[in-house]
Design a protein around this motif. Structure first.
Motif, short mmCIF file in Angstrom:
data_model
loop_
_atom_site.label_atom_id
_atom_site.label_comp_id
_atom_site.label_asym_id
_atom_site.label_seq_id
_atom_site.Cartn_x
_atom_site.Cartn_y
_atom_site.Cartn_z
N GLY A 1 0.81 -1.22 0.00
CA GLY A 1 0.00 0.00 0.00
C GLY A 1 0.84 1.27 0.00
N GLY A 2 1.91 1.27 0.78
CA GLY A 2 2.76 2.46 0.87
C GLY A 2 3.42 2.75 -0.47
N TYR A 3 3.86 1.68 -1.14
CA TYR A 3 4.52 1.85 -2.43
C TYR A 3 3.54 2.44 -3.46
CZ TYR A 3 6.95 0.65 -6.74
OH TYR A 3 7.56 0.72 -7.98
N VAL A 4 2.36 1.83 -3.51
CA VAL A 4 1.37 2.30 -4.49
C VAL A 4 1.00 3.76 -4.20
CG1 VAL A 4 -0.92 1.88 -5.49
CG2 VAL A 4 0.45 -0.05 -4.70
N ALA A 5 0.85 4.08 -2.92
CA ALA A 5 0.46 5.45 -2.54
C ALA A 5 1.55 6.45 -2.92
CB ALA A 5 0.17 5.50 -1.04
N SER A 6 2.80 6.11 -2.64
CA SER A 6 3.89 7.06 -2.96
C SER A 6 3.94 7.30 -4.45
CB SER A 6 5.25 6.51 -2.54
OG SER A 6 5.22 6.14 -1.21
N LYS A 7 3.83 6.23 -5.22
CA LYS A 7 3.85 6.36 -6.68
C LYS A 7 2.69 7.24 -7.15
CE LYS A 7 6.92 3.84 -8.95
NZ LYS A 7 7.83 4.42 -9.93
N LEU A 8 1.51 6.97 -6.59
CA LEU A 8 0.33 7.72 -6.98
C LEU A 8 0.54 9.21 -6.72
CD1 LEU A 8 -2.87 7.74 -7.65
CD2 LEU A 8 -3.08 7.98 -5.18
N VAL A 9 1.00 9.53 -5.52
CA VAL A 9 1.18 10.93 -5.15
C VAL A 9 2.22 11.59 -6.06
CG1 VAL A 9 2.09 12.44 -3.34
CG2 VAL A 9 0.38 10.69 -2.79
N SER A 10 3.36 10.93 -6.25
CA SER A 10 4.38 11.60 -7.06
C SER A 10 3.90 11.72 -8.52
CB SER A 10 5.73 10.88 -6.98
OG SER A 10 5.59 9.57 -7.45
N GLU A 11 3.21 10.72 -9.00
CA GLU A 11 2.75 10.78 -10.38
C GLU A 11 1.67 11.84 -10.60
OE1 GLU A 11 1.50 7.78 -13.81
OE2 GLU A 11 1.67 6.82 -11.85
N THR A 12 0.71 11.94 -9.68
CA THR A 12 -0.34 12.96 -9.86
C THR A 12 0.27 14.35 -9.80
OG1 THR A 12 -0.87 12.67 -7.52
CG2 THR A 12 -2.40 11.71 -9.07
N MET A 13 1.25 14.52 -8.92
CA MET A 13 1.86 15.86 -8.82
C MET A 13 2.65 16.19 -10.07
SD MET A 13 2.65 16.69 -5.02
CE MET A 13 1.52 16.23 -3.73
N GLU A 14 3.37 15.21 -10.56
CA GLU A 14 4.22 15.42 -11.71
C GLU A 14 3.38 15.65 -12.97
OE1 GLU A 14 6.98 12.30 -13.77
OE2 GLU A 14 7.27 12.34 -11.58
N LYS A 15 2.38 14.81 -13.17
CA LYS A 15 1.64 14.87 -14.43
C LYS A 15 0.47 15.83 -14.41
CE LYS A 15 3.04 10.38 -16.07
NZ LYS A 15 2.64 8.96 -16.17
N GLY A 16 -0.08 16.11 -13.25
CA GLY A 16 -1.18 17.07 -13.15
C GLY A 16 -2.32 16.76 -14.10
N GLU A 17 -2.60 17.71 -14.99
CA GLU A 17 -3.73 17.54 -15.91
C GLU A 17 -3.58 16.36 -16.86
OE1 GLU A 17 -4.50 21.21 -17.90
OE2 GLU A 17 -5.42 22.08 -16.10
N ARG A 18 -2.39 15.83 -16.95
CA ARG A 18 -2.18 14.67 -17.83
C ARG A 18 -2.17 13.37 -17.03
NH1 ARG A 18 -3.33 14.23 -22.45
NH2 ARG A 18 -1.67 12.78 -22.96
N TYR A 19 -2.42 13.45 -15.73
CA TYR A 19 -2.42 12.22 -14.95
C TYR A 19 -3.56 11.32 -15.44
CZ TYR A 19 -2.96 8.66 -11.50
OH TYR A 19 -3.09 7.43 -10.92
N GLY A 20 -3.25 10.08 -15.68
CA GLY A 20 -4.27 9.12 -16.13
C GLY A 20 -4.42 9.06 -17.64
N ALA A 21 -3.63 9.88 -18.34
CA ALA A 21 -3.80 9.94 -19.80
C ALA A 21 -3.02 8.83 -20.49
CB ALA A 21 -3.34 11.30 -20.31
N PRO A 22 -3.70 8.01 -21.27
CA PRO A 22 -2.98 7.03 -22.08
C PRO A 22 -2.32 7.75 -23.25
CG PRO A 22 -5.37 6.62 -22.07
CD PRO A 22 -5.14 7.96 -21.49
N SER A 23 -1.47 7.06 -23.99
CA SER A 23 -0.79 7.77 -25.08
C SER A 23 -0.98 7.09 -26.43
CB SER A 23 0.70 7.89 -24.76
OG SER A 23 1.20 6.59 -24.55
N PHE A 24 -1.90 6.11 -26.47
CA PHE A 24 -1.99 5.33 -27.72
C PHE A 24 -2.58 6.11 -28.89
CE2 PHE A 24 -5.62 4.03 -24.99
CZ PHE A 24 -6.67 4.43 -25.78
N GLY A 25 -3.09 7.32 -28.63
CA GLY A 25 -3.66 8.08 -29.75
C GLY A 25 -2.65 9.01 -30.40
N GLU A 26 -1.45 9.07 -29.86
CA GLU A 26 -0.49 10.04 -30.39
C GLU A 26 -0.20 9.80 -31.86
OE1 GLU A 26 2.71 10.17 -27.51
OE2 GLU A 26 1.23 11.08 -26.16
N GLY A 27 -0.22 10.90 -32.61
CA GLY A 27 0.05 10.80 -34.05
C GLY A 27 -1.16 10.35 -34.86
#
Ligand code: ARG
Length: 570
Positions: free
Chosen positions: A92-118
Motif C-alpha cells: 500500500g505504501g509503495y502504491v500510494a507514494s507512486k500515486l502521489v508523485s505521479e499525480t503531482m508530476e503529471k497534473g492535468e495529464r495524470y491518467g492519460a494514455p498515449s496510444f492516440g499520439e500521431g
C-alpha cells in the motif's frame, strides 16, 4: 495501477516462459487477464491460471505454484497460489507514494494514455436541424459526442469535432415561403429560433388547407439550389439565427466545434459519388428510384436517388466521409446518433466498403437510447417537444433555489448555479449505459445526495476547500498509510487510466461517471473517518493532504472528460 499491472505481467510472463518458452503470450495479454478480486482478502489483483492451462498443457493449480515461487517486485507485498489463482497483495505504501508523485508530476495529464499520439479522429455529433427545435433527443449526441472527443484528446489523438448541421433540404423552401407570407424581420431578429419554428409550424398548418403551398415551397427550394441570391441570403440568415441559439447551449456545456460544415456543404460533392456507384454497377433501379441492393448482407436496400432524381441522406453521408478522409486523413471517424439511425449507418458504411474505399473499416457508429422526462412540466409552445435550453434553464433555476437556502452569501452564485444545474443533467444522463432508454427524473438528477452531479461537484469543492484551509504543506513528505480508508482511496485513484482506456474502447462515457462516483465515495469515507488537519502526526497530516490533492487532480481530470465543470466552491 496500469504500470504495476504491467510490471507484474512481465514477471508472470517470465515465469510462464520457464514452463513453455513459446507460449505466444504477450505482456498485454496477461495485463488483460489480471482481475480485481471481489473480496480484498483474496488480494488486490488475481491472475486466473485456468486461462493458460490449455496453452501450457498444465493444471491451473500447478501453473499458479510455478508463478508464485520466489515472486518478488517492489510493488508487491506478498503473493500466493490459491486454487489455481495467483493472488497478489500490493504494498500500500509503495502504491500510494507512486500515486502521489505521479499525480503531482503529471497534473492535468495524470491518467492519460498515449496510444492516440500521431493519430486523428473526427467526431460527427450534435448536428441539430436548422430552424427545428434543438430538443432533448439531441442531448445524447451532444454530450456523448463531446465526451468521446475529450476522451480521445486525453489519449493523445488529434480530434476534429464536426457539427454536421441539418442546413439543407425542402424545409428551407417552406421557411422561405412562410417568411415571405407571414414573417417579420424585426420579430425574428428579436425572437430568434422560436420565431423560425413558429413559421415552420404555421406553414404546415396552412399547407393542410392549401396544398399548393407545398409546390410553392418546392419551387423556392429549387431556386435556392440554383443559387438565387435572395433565397441564399434568407437561408444564410436562418442558419445564423439558429446557430446563435445553439451556441448558447454549447457555451453552457463548454463545447466548441472545429467545423460547422453541414449538409449543404456536400451538395456539390454528391454527384461524383453517385457517378462512381453507377460506374461500378452498384446502382439498381427500383420502382424508379436508385438503390444499392444489400440483401446479401441482410439489410434492406440503401436509397441513393429518389424517383425524381433528388438525392437522399446516404450519398450525402458518403460524400462527407470521402471529403473528411481527404481533408483530415482520419484514423477513425465516429458518428454519434440515436439508435434509431443505426440501420442508416450500417447501410451506408456497407456501401462505402462496396465502393472500395479503404477507410470503410475506420467508420464507427456510436448509438444511444431514447430519453423521456417524467413529472417535469417542460412542454413548450412547440408542442410536446422538450427543448434542451428549457431543460437546462429549469435545472439552473432549481439549483439556484437550493443554493439560496444552503449558502445564500456564496460569491458568484449565478455562475455556480449554472455549472451545477447543467452538470446535474449531464451527469445524470451519462450515468447510464448509453444504449439504455432513460426516463429523466429531475428531482433525482438535482439532488445533492445520491449518485448525482451536484454530489460529485460538491466532493470536488470539498477537496479544494481542505487544501485551501491547510495552506502549504510538504509535498515531498514520506507517505504513511495507516487506515483502510486511505488504502482504499489510493487503490481507487490508481485505477483512473484503466477506466479511461475502457471508456474509449467501449465508446462509453458512463465508465467515467461510474468511476467518478467510486472516487467520490472513497474520498468521502476517508474524509469522514480520518482527521486531516487534526491528524496525529505531521507525516500523517501531510499524507492525507497529498491524498486530497491527488483526489482533486483525478476528479478534475475526470470531470474534464464528461463536460462537468470543476466547481471550487458550492
Ligand atoms: N441532423 C440529424 C438529426 O438531427 C443527425 C445527423 C447525424 N449525422 C450524420 N452524419 N448523419 O437527426
Amino acid at each position: 495501477m496500469l504500470y504495476i499491472k504491467k510490471a507484474i505481467s512481465e514477471k508472470i510472463l517470465e515465469k510462464v516462459g520457464t514452463i513453455n518458452q513459446d507460449s505466444g503470450l504477450t505482456v498485454e495479454d496477461i495485463v488483460k487477464m489480471l482481475e480485481y478480486p471481489p473480496d480484498s482478502k483474496m488480494g488486490d489483483l488475481a491472475f486466473p491460471c485456468f486461462k493458460l492451462s490449455k496453452a501450457l498443457r498444465m493444471a491451473p493449480v500447478k501453473i499458479a505454484t510455478v508463478i508464485a515461487e520466489g515472486f518478488e517486485l517492489p510493488a508487491v507485498e506478498r503473493a500466493e497460489a490459491v486454487n489455481g489463482y495467483f493472488n497478489i497483495f500490493l504494498d500500500g505504501g509503495y502504491v500510494a507514494s507512486k500515486l502521489v508523485s505521479e499525480t503531482m508530476e503529471k497534473g492535468e495529464r495524470y491518467g492519460a494514455p498515449s496510444f492516440g499520439e500521431g493519430k486523428t479522429v473526427v467526431l460527427d455529433y450534435s448536428s441539430p436541424n436548422v430552424a427545428k427545435p434543438f430538443h432533448i433527443g439531441h442531448l445524447g449526441t451532444t454530450v456523448i459526442g463531446h465526451s468521446l472527443k475529450k476522451l480521445h484528446e486525453f489519449a493523445g489523438y488529434k480530434c476534429v469535432g464536426i457539427n454536421y448541421l441539418g442546413d439543407w433540404g425542402t424545409q428551407f423552401g417552406k421557411l422561405i415561403v412562410a417568411y415571405r407570407k407571414w414573417g417579420n424581420r424585426e420579430l425574428i431578429e428579436a425572437g430568434g429560433i422560436d420565431k423560425l419554428v413558429e413559421l415552420y409550424v404555421r406553414f404546415h398548418e396552412e399547407a393542410e388547407k392549401d396544398a399548393s403551398l407545398n409546390d410553392e415551397a418546392r419551387g423556392e427550394f429549387h431556386k435556392l439550389e440554383e443559387g438565387d441570391s435572395e433565397n441564399i441570403a434568407l437561408w444564410q440568415w436562418f442558419v445564423k439565427i439558429s446557430l446563435e441559439e445553439y451556441s448558447k447551449t454549447y457555451r453552457q456545456l463548454g463545447i466548441e466545434f472545429d467545423s460547422y460544415k453541414g449538409e449543404s456543404f456536400y451538395t456539390d460533392k454528391m454527384p461524383a459519388e453517385v457517378e462512381k456507384l453507377r460506374n461500378m454497377g452498384l446502382l439498381k433501379i427500383d420502382d424508379g428510384a436508385s438503390i444499392v441492393d444489400l440483401e446479401e448482407y441482410g439489410m434492406p436496400p440503401c436509397l441513393i436517388l429518389k424517383r425524381d432524381g433528388s438525392t437522399l441522406d446516404p450519398p450525402r453521408d458518403i460524400a462527407a466521409a470521402v471529403y473528411r478522409k481527404a481533408t483530415y486523413d482520419f484514423d477513425k471517424a465516429i458518428y454519434v446518433t440515436s439508435a434509431g439511425q443505426s440501420l442508416h449507418f450500417a447501410q451506408w458504411f456497407k456501401v462505402v466498403e462496396l465502393m472500395g474505399y479503404d477507410f470503410h473499416d475506420k467508420l464507427v457508429h456510436v448509438p444511444y437510447g431514447t430519453v423521456s422526462i417524467n413529472g417535469a412540466k417542460l412542454a413548450t409552445r412547440t408542442g410536446n417537444v422538450i427543448l434542451l435550453r428549457d431543460l437546462f434553464a429549469t435545472a439552473i433555476e432549481k439549483v439556484a433555489g437550493i443554493m439560496d437556502e444552503k449558502n445564500p452569501n456564496l460569491e458568484g452564485k449565478e455562475k455556480i448555479a449554472e455549472e451545477i444545474g447543467v452538470g446535474a443533467i449531464v451527469f445524470y444522463y451519462l450515468s447510464n449505459n448509453r444504449m439504455r432508454d432513460i426516463n429523466f427524473m429531475m428531482e433525482d438528477a438535482l439532488s445533492f445526495e445520491g449518485n448525482t452531479g451536484p454530489y460529485v461537484q460538491y466532493t470536488y469543492a470539498r477537496t479544494c476547500s481542505v487544501l485551501s484551509k491547510s495552506g502549504d504543506y510538504d509535498k515531498n513528505c514520506d507517505i504513511t498509510i495507516t487506515t483502510e480508508e486511505e488504502a482504499d482511496l489510493v487503490k481507487t485513484l490508481a485505477k483512473f487510466e484503466e477506466n479511461v482506456i475502457d471508456a474509449i474502447e467501449s465508446y462509453e462515457p458512463s465508465v467515467i461517471t461510474r468511476y467518478i462516483l467510486d472516487v467520490a465515495g472513497a474520498y468521502n469515507r476517508f474524509y469522514h473517518n480520518c482527521s486531516i488537519l487534526g491528524a496525529e502526526s505531521v507525516e500523517i497530516k501531510n499524507t492525507r493532504l497529498a491524498l486530497t490533492e491527488a483526489t482533486r487532480t483525478v476528479l478534475g481530470n475526470a470531470f474534464g472528460l464528461i463536460c462537468l465543470a470543476k466547481t471550487e466552491k458550492v
